[in-house]
Write a protein that holds these residues in place. Structure first.
Motif, PDB file in Angstrom:
ATOM      1  N   SER A 216      20.899  15.134 -60.446  1.00 35.30           N
ATOM      2  CA  SER A 216      21.708  16.106 -61.178  1.00 35.30           C
ATOM      3  C   SER A 216      20.838  17.258 -61.652  1.00 35.30           C
ATOM      4  CB  SER A 216      22.397  15.430 -62.348  1.00 35.30           C
ATOM      5  OG  SER A 216      21.447  14.755 -63.129  1.00 35.30           O
TER       6      SER A 216
ATOM      7  N   ARG B 292      24.687  10.828 -69.620  1.00 34.39           N
ATOM      8  CA  ARG B 292      24.292  11.460 -68.354  1.00 34.39           C
ATOM      9  C   ARG B 292      25.247  11.097 -67.218  1.00 34.39           C
ATOM     10  NH1 ARG B 292      19.846  13.828 -66.353  1.00 34.39           N
ATOM     11  NH2 ARG B 292      18.603  13.267 -68.150  1.00 34.39           N
TER      12      ARG B 292
ATOM     13  N   GLN C 284      27.521  13.872 -64.913  1.00 32.26           N
ATOM     14  CA  GLN C 284      27.197  14.174 -63.524  1.00 32.26           C
ATOM     15  C   GLN C 284      28.408  14.625 -62.715  1.00 32.26           C
ATOM     16  OE1 GLN C 284      25.145  10.653 -62.258  1.00 32.26           O
ATOM     17  NE2 GLN C 284      23.162  11.443 -62.957  1.00 32.26           N
TER      18      GLN C 284
END
Length: 119
Positions: free
Chosen positions: A18, A56, A60
Motif C-alpha cells: 500500500s 491498515r 488498503q
C-alpha cells in the motif's frame, strides 16, 4: 509533521502492498503526487484524502479505489490535453504538400546558395 512520518518512520506509513497510505496521527490517508505534466491543469502538487480509519487493513481497499479513480481522471485529462490534428487534410493532400516542399527545398544542393545550418 508529515515530513517526520514519511521520511523518518517509513515502516509506520508505507508498506509494499500500500504505497499510497500515510499514517497521520492515528488516521490513515491516501496520498499521491500529481504528475508534472498535469500540475498546471489540476493546480496541485499532491492529492491527499483521509480514509477515516486507524486500521491498515481497512485502509488498503479504499486507498486502492482512490488510486483507480485518480488514474482514470488523469488518463481522461491527458486525453483532453493531448494535441489533436485539426488540419483537416487528407493523406493525399499531405503527400502532395510534402512533395512540393521537397522539390523547393535545399537549393544549396544545386549550388545556388549555402545552407544556413550545416549538420
Amino acid at each position: 509533521m508529515w515530513y517526520t512520518n514519511v521520511v523518518h518512520k517509513p515502516g509506520k506509513n508505507v508498506s509494499s502492498r500500500s504505497a499510497n497510505l500515510q499514517l497521520r496521527g492515528s488516521t490513515f490517508r491516501f496520498r499521491i503526487r500529481v504528475p508534472e505534466d498535469l500540475r498546471a491543469e489540476i493546480k496541485k502538487t499532491e492529492i491527499v484524502k483521509s480514509l477515516g480509519t486507524n486500521n491498515r487493513k481497512e485502509a488498503q481497499q479504499p486507498a486502492r479505489l482512490e488510486r483507480v479513480k485518480v488514474d482514470a481522471e488523469w488518463a481522461a485529462l491527458r486525453r483532453k490535453l493531448k494535441p489533436t490534428s485539426t488540419s483537416g487534410l487528407s493523406d493525399i493532400e499531405i503527400w502532395r504538400l510534402i512533395s512540393v516542399v521537397r522539390s523547393r527545398r535545399a537549393p544549396w544542393r544545386r549550388g545556388q546558395c549555402r545552407p544556413l545550418f550545416s549538420g
